[in-house]
Design a protein around this motif. Structure first.
Motif, PDB file in Angstrom:
ATOM      1  N   VAL A   1      51.481  79.907  38.464  1.00 45.46           N
ATOM      2  CA  VAL A   1      50.872  78.888  39.318  1.00 45.46           C
ATOM      3  C   VAL A   1      51.577  78.880  40.673  1.00 45.46           C
ATOM      4  N   VAL A   2      50.784  78.987  41.734  1.00 46.70           N
ATOM      5  CA  VAL A   2      51.302  78.949  43.101  1.00 46.70           C
ATOM      6  C   VAL A   2      50.828  77.659  43.756  1.00 46.70           C
ATOM      7  N   ARG A   3      51.745  76.944  44.385  1.00 50.97           N
ATOM      8  CA  ARG A   3      51.404  75.667  45.018  1.00 50.97           C
ATOM      9  C   ARG A   3      51.866  75.640  46.468  1.00 50.97           C
ATOM     10  N   VAL A   4      51.066  75.011  47.309  1.00 52.04           N
ATOM     11  CA  VAL A   4      51.450  74.716  48.686  1.00 52.04           C
ATOM     12  C   VAL A   4      51.554  73.202  48.804  1.00 52.04           C
ATOM     13  N   LYS A   5      52.712  72.729  49.217  1.00 49.30           N
ATOM     14  CA  LYS A   5      52.930  71.282  49.334  1.00 49.30           C
ATOM     15  C   LYS A   5      53.392  70.926  50.734  1.00 49.30           C
ATOM     16  N   THR A   6      53.092  69.697  51.107  1.00 53.94           N
ATOM     17  CA  THR A   6      53.524  69.195  52.408  1.00 53.94           C
ATOM     18  C   THR A   6      55.007  68.874  52.366  1.00 53.94           C
ATOM     19  N   ALA A   7      55.721  69.295  53.409  1.00 53.72           N
ATOM     20  CA  ALA A   7      57.153  69.023  53.513  1.00 53.72           C
ATOM     21  C   ALA A   7      57.414  68.068  54.670  1.00 53.72           C
TER      22      ALA A   7
ATOM     23  N   ASP B   1      58.263  62.525  58.427  1.00 57.21           N
ATOM     24  CA  ASP B   1      58.805  62.857  59.745  1.00 57.21           C
ATOM     25  C   ASP B   1      57.848  63.812  60.446  1.00 57.21           C
ATOM     26  N   PRO B   2      56.887  63.287  61.221  1.00 55.59           N
ATOM     27  CA  PRO B   2      55.857  64.129  61.848  1.00 55.59           C
ATOM     28  C   PRO B   2      56.429  65.272  62.694  1.00 55.59           C
ATOM     29  N   ALA B   3      57.592  65.070  63.299  1.00 51.61           N
ATOM     30  CA  ALA B   3      58.156  66.113  64.156  1.00 51.61           C
ATOM     31  C   ALA B   3      58.542  67.358  63.358  1.00 51.61           C
ATOM     32  N   TRP B   4      58.866  67.162  62.087  1.00 53.61           N
ATOM     33  CA  TRP B   4      59.289  68.289  61.250  1.00 53.61           C
ATOM     34  C   TRP B   4      58.326  68.531  60.084  1.00 53.61           C
ATOM     35  N   LEU B   5      57.093  68.090  60.243  1.00 54.71           N
ATOM     36  CA  LEU B   5      56.076  68.259  59.219  1.00 54.71           C
ATOM     37  C   LEU B   5      55.795  69.757  59.005  1.00 54.71           C
ATOM     38  N   GLY B   6      55.641  70.143  57.740  1.00 56.06           N
ATOM     39  CA  GLY B   6      55.370  71.550  57.456  1.00 56.06           C
ATOM     40  C   GLY B   6      54.798  71.741  56.067  1.00 56.06           C
ATOM     41  N   TYR B   7      54.659  73.001  55.692  1.00 58.52           N
ATOM     42  CA  TYR B   7      54.173  73.355  54.361  1.00 58.52           C
ATOM     43  C   TYR B   7      55.168  74.300  53.699  1.00 58.52           C
ATOM     44  N   ASN B   8      55.380  74.118  52.391  1.00 61.74           N
ATOM     45  CA  ASN B   8      56.190  75.089  51.652  1.00 61.74           C
ATOM     46  C   ASN B   8      55.382  75.695  50.520  1.00 61.74           C
ATOM     47  N   LEU B   9      55.753  76.895  50.164  1.00 56.33           N
ATOM     48  CA  LEU B   9      55.091  77.623  49.089  1.00 56.33           C
ATOM     49  C   LEU B   9      56.040  77.718  47.910  1.00 56.33           C
ATOM     50  N   SER B  10      55.578  77.328  46.732  1.00 58.79           N
ATOM     51  CA  SER B  10      56.414  77.415  45.529  1.00 58.79           C
ATOM     52  C   SER B  10      55.649  78.127  44.427  1.00 58.79           C
ATOM     53  N   HIS B  11      56.402  78.874  43.652  1.00 61.98           N
ATOM     54  CA  HIS B  11      55.867  79.576  42.488  1.00 61.98           C
ATOM     55  C   HIS B  11      56.738  79.164  41.315  1.00 61.98           C
ATOM     56  N   GLY B  12      56.223  78.238  40.509  1.00 60.16           N
ATOM     57  CA  GLY B  12      57.061  77.673  39.457  1.00 60.16           C
ATOM     58  C   GLY B  12      58.175  76.860  40.074  1.00 60.16           C
ATOM     59  N   ILE B  13      59.417  77.196  39.729  1.00 63.04           N
ATOM     60  CA  ILE B  13      60.569  76.451  40.237  1.00 63.04           C
ATOM     61  C   ILE B  13      61.118  77.048  41.517  1.00 63.04           C
ATOM     62  N   THR B  14      60.561  78.164  41.976  1.00 66.12           N
ATOM     63  CA  THR B  14      61.107  78.863  43.130  1.00 66.12           C
ATOM     64  C   THR B  14      60.305  78.541  44.384  1.00 66.12           C
ATOM     65  N   VAL B  15      60.990  78.106  45.433  1.00 66.13           N
ATOM     66  CA  VAL B  15      60.365  77.879  46.735  1.00 66.13           C
ATOM     67  C   VAL B  15      60.434  79.184  47.519  1.00 66.13           C
ATOM     68  N   HIS B  16      59.289  79.648  47.985  1.00 65.90           N
ATOM     69  CA  HIS B  16      59.223  80.955  48.636  1.00 65.90           C
ATOM     70  C   HIS B  16      59.169  80.872  50.157  1.00 65.90           C
ATOM     71  N   GLY B  17      59.309  79.690  50.704  1.00 62.99           N
ATOM     72  CA  GLY B  17      59.342  79.601  52.162  1.00 62.99           C
ATOM     73  C   GLY B  17      58.787  78.293  52.670  1.00 62.99           C
ATOM     74  N   LEU B  18      59.148  77.968  53.901  1.00 67.92           N
ATOM     75  CA  LEU B  18      58.708  76.744  54.569  1.00 67.92           C
ATOM     76  C   LEU B  18      58.388  77.090  56.017  1.00 67.92           C
ATOM     77  N   GLN B  19      57.246  76.589  56.501  1.00 70.23           N
ATOM     78  CA  GLN B  19      56.894  76.778  57.910  1.00 70.23           C
ATOM     79  C   GLN B  19      56.470  75.445  58.500  1.00 70.23           C
ATOM     80  N   PHE B  20      57.011  75.140  59.676  1.00 68.26           N
ATOM     81  CA  PHE B  20      56.692  73.886  60.347  1.00 68.26           C
ATOM     82  C   PHE B  20      55.340  73.992  61.051  1.00 68.26           C
ATOM     83  N   ILE B  21      54.693  72.844  61.227  1.00 72.31           N
ATOM     84  CA  ILE B  21      53.361  72.803  61.829  1.00 72.31           C
ATOM     85  C   ILE B  21      53.430  72.772  63.346  1.00 72.31           C
TER      86      ILE B  21
END
Length: 548
Positions: free
Chosen positions: A439-445, A449-469
């Motif tokens: 299962v792959v999930r994209v969640k809001t990070a 804090d709107p200035a640092w709002l972003g999305y992260n990608l997780s696969h199970g318990i592992t976070v595969h990255g975060l990118q700011f908006i």
């Protein structure tokens, strides 16, 4: 007596030695994902059903005099195949590198093909041994119950399973493991062959008389509802096993050989329930089911608890559920005259559970919904048994339990499917998808804090990255890939930095390392999960490191 016990023990030991062995061998060919083990289990469940179907046909449809000779012939063919593969491969059950798939677009098909060629026929013959030996035991000693041999076979299975990670794998190369197992298979063929020969030489008159007596026993006819219950209860236990395995290996902790724990618990429940009815007490396990429910709810809510605590909770839930399902199945066992049919139905249930988890669930659900569904069905079974505990009408009681289990299977699967496809927002994710790799999930990070709002990608318990908006922060490297990380330091301080670097990256994630690229650089990412590739390339508009 000793021959029957030894034959069943050896075959069961080999059955559960070859499963982790071959899974370990092909695991790197499919990216090391835990789903390889689930697929391997599905293959073996299907072939177990095939072996039980063969035993059912041989005992129920073939004249007694011919049964042993037919089985001897099939054993001889399997031994010839093993010997031939030993000349062509590093060992008779480990394919050489030329069999490695060129791509992983169809992993389940590829895994099935490898297992079919490598261990298909030997595993099939090993699977036939328990029901065949028990039937021949009952024919020779009709006054003795053969079901204790099934408990013995599960003891052999458990020892074979535990011996692999603790004894075999640390001390033998994969090639040596394959040859050692093949030597054990030769021993099995000799034991099973002797048993088949003994059956073939049995006096036909006595054997046929025994079969006629068995068929004439009261209650020899088995209702369709009872057989459906055998299938359903086994399917629930099998689904619970595979679902709990997926949960702990992909959502809790990615630990090598962790899948041995749930399978060991599953086998233990067979040993307990089939060796003595006293191990399964309905009142005791009713209380344990309530406790397991509280633990299950806590584990689903507090997903960031210590991984050991979560593993213990899910293991306890699996143990209680499997004990209830297998305990009730054993209480519904037929007269030994119908032993092969009973084992065939239960194996069909196990295979259906495997198909549900490996094939149906990824298509129907975006998350691991088969776990709460199977646990809910355990509750349905427990309540149905409780409500009919004082019933003296066996047929009506079975009909009620059957109807409850069928209805609840449809209801729970439908509810989970509807909830899953309401959208990823129902689970708190911006995106949620599932395939063979999990299962792959994209969640809001940083939602607060709107200035640092972003999305992260997780696969199970592992976070595969975060990118700011925010546009000015889109190219900032994050998580494991910041400038102070190992990867960041290696790229920034490389002698060819700014002179056209060629960089190879194992694992794409969201493509964060592409942010270090400069004009003239060549970055090549290797990724096995097509869902991750799609998201990194811009599906949904969450990530843009590759595009930028």
């Amino acid at each position: 007596m000793i021959l029957y016990a030894l034959s069943i023990f050896v075959s069961a030991f080999l059955l559960f030695q070859v499963q982790p062995m071959i899974a370990r061998y092909i695991l790197p060919w499919f990216g090391g994902t835990p789903a390889v083990w689930s697929t391997v289990q599905l293959f073996f469940q299907v072939f177990l059903t095939g072996g039980y179907a063969y035993a059912y046909w041989l005992i129920g449809r073939v004249p007694v005099k011919k049964q042993g000779w037919i089985h001897l012939g099939v054993l001889a063919v399997s031994l010839a195949v093993v010997a031939a593969l030993g000349f062509a491969w590093p060992s008779p059950i480990t394919p050489d590198a030329s069999w490695k798939p060129l791509n992983v677009n169809t992993p389940i098909t590829d895994i099935f093909s490898l297992l079919l060629i490598g261990v298909g026929l030997p595993y099939f013959l090993l699977s036939t041994n328990s029901p065949l030996t028990q039937s021949w035991f009952h024919r020779a000693l009709p006054q003795r119950s053969p079901y204790w041999l099934y408990a013995l076979s599960n003891i052999g299975s458990l020892l074979g399973l535990l011996a692999y990670p603790f004894v075999v794998e640390p001390n033998l190369t994969l090639k040596a493991q394959g040859w050692a197992w093949s030597g054990g298979y030769l021993l099995f063929v000799l034991l099973a062959g002797y048993g088949a020969l003994k059956s073939a030489r049995e006096k036909v008159g006595a054997a046929e008389t025994a079969r006629a007596v068995e068929s004439a026993q009261p209650g020899s006819k088995i209702s369709i509802q009872l057989q459906v219950l055998w299938i359903l209860l086994s399917a629930v236990a099998s689904t619970m096993l595979l679902a709990a395995t997926s949960q702990v290996t992909q959502e809790v902790a990615a630990i090598p050989f962790l899948w041995v724990l749930p399978l060991s618990i599953y086998l233990l429940t067979f040993i307990l329930t089939y060796s003595d009815e006293r191990w399964y007490n309905r009142t005791v396990f009713g209380v344990l089911l309530v406790l397991a429910t509280f633990g299950f709810a806590w584990a689903l809510v507090d997903t960031h608890a210590h991984f050991i605590a979560l593993i213990m909770v899910y293991s306890f839930v699996l143990f209680v559920s499997a004990m209830i399902c297998n305990g009730e199945t054993y209480r519904l066992r037929p007269d030994p005259a119908h032993l092969t049919r009973f084992y065939l139905m239960t194996s069909i249930g196990g295979a259906l559970g495997g198909l549900a988890v490996n094939l149906a669930a990824p298509l129907l659900f975006k998350g691991y919904w088969e776990l709460p569904i199977s646990f809910g069905l355990t509750w349905a079974l427990a309540l149905a048994v409780f409500l009919t505990r004082n019933s003296t009408h066996k047929v009506l009681r079975l009909r009620f339990i059957h109807n409850v289990m069928v209805a609840m299977t449809v209801v729970l699967a439908s509810l989970a499917g509807v909830y899953s496809f309401l959208g990823s927002s129902a689970s708190g994710s911006s995106f949620e998808g599932r395939n063979f790799y999990g299962v792959v999930r994209v969640k809001t990070a940083n939602a607060d804090d709107p200035a640092w709002l972003g999305y992260n990608l997780s696969h199970g318990i592992t976070v595969h990255g975060l990118q700011f908006i925010a546009p000015e922060k889109r190219t900032l490297t994050t998580t494991y890939y910041v400038e102070q990380s190992g990867a960041g330091l290696a790229i920034l301080n490389h002698p060819r930095r700014g002179q056209g670097m060629a960089v190879g990256v194992l694992g794409l994630g969201i493509g964060t390392l592409a942010a270090y690229g400069q004009p003239g650089d060549s970055y090549r990412f290797y990724e096995i999960n097509p869902l991750v590739v799609s998201l990194a390339e811009g599906q949904g508009g969450f990530f843009s490191f590759l595009a930028d």
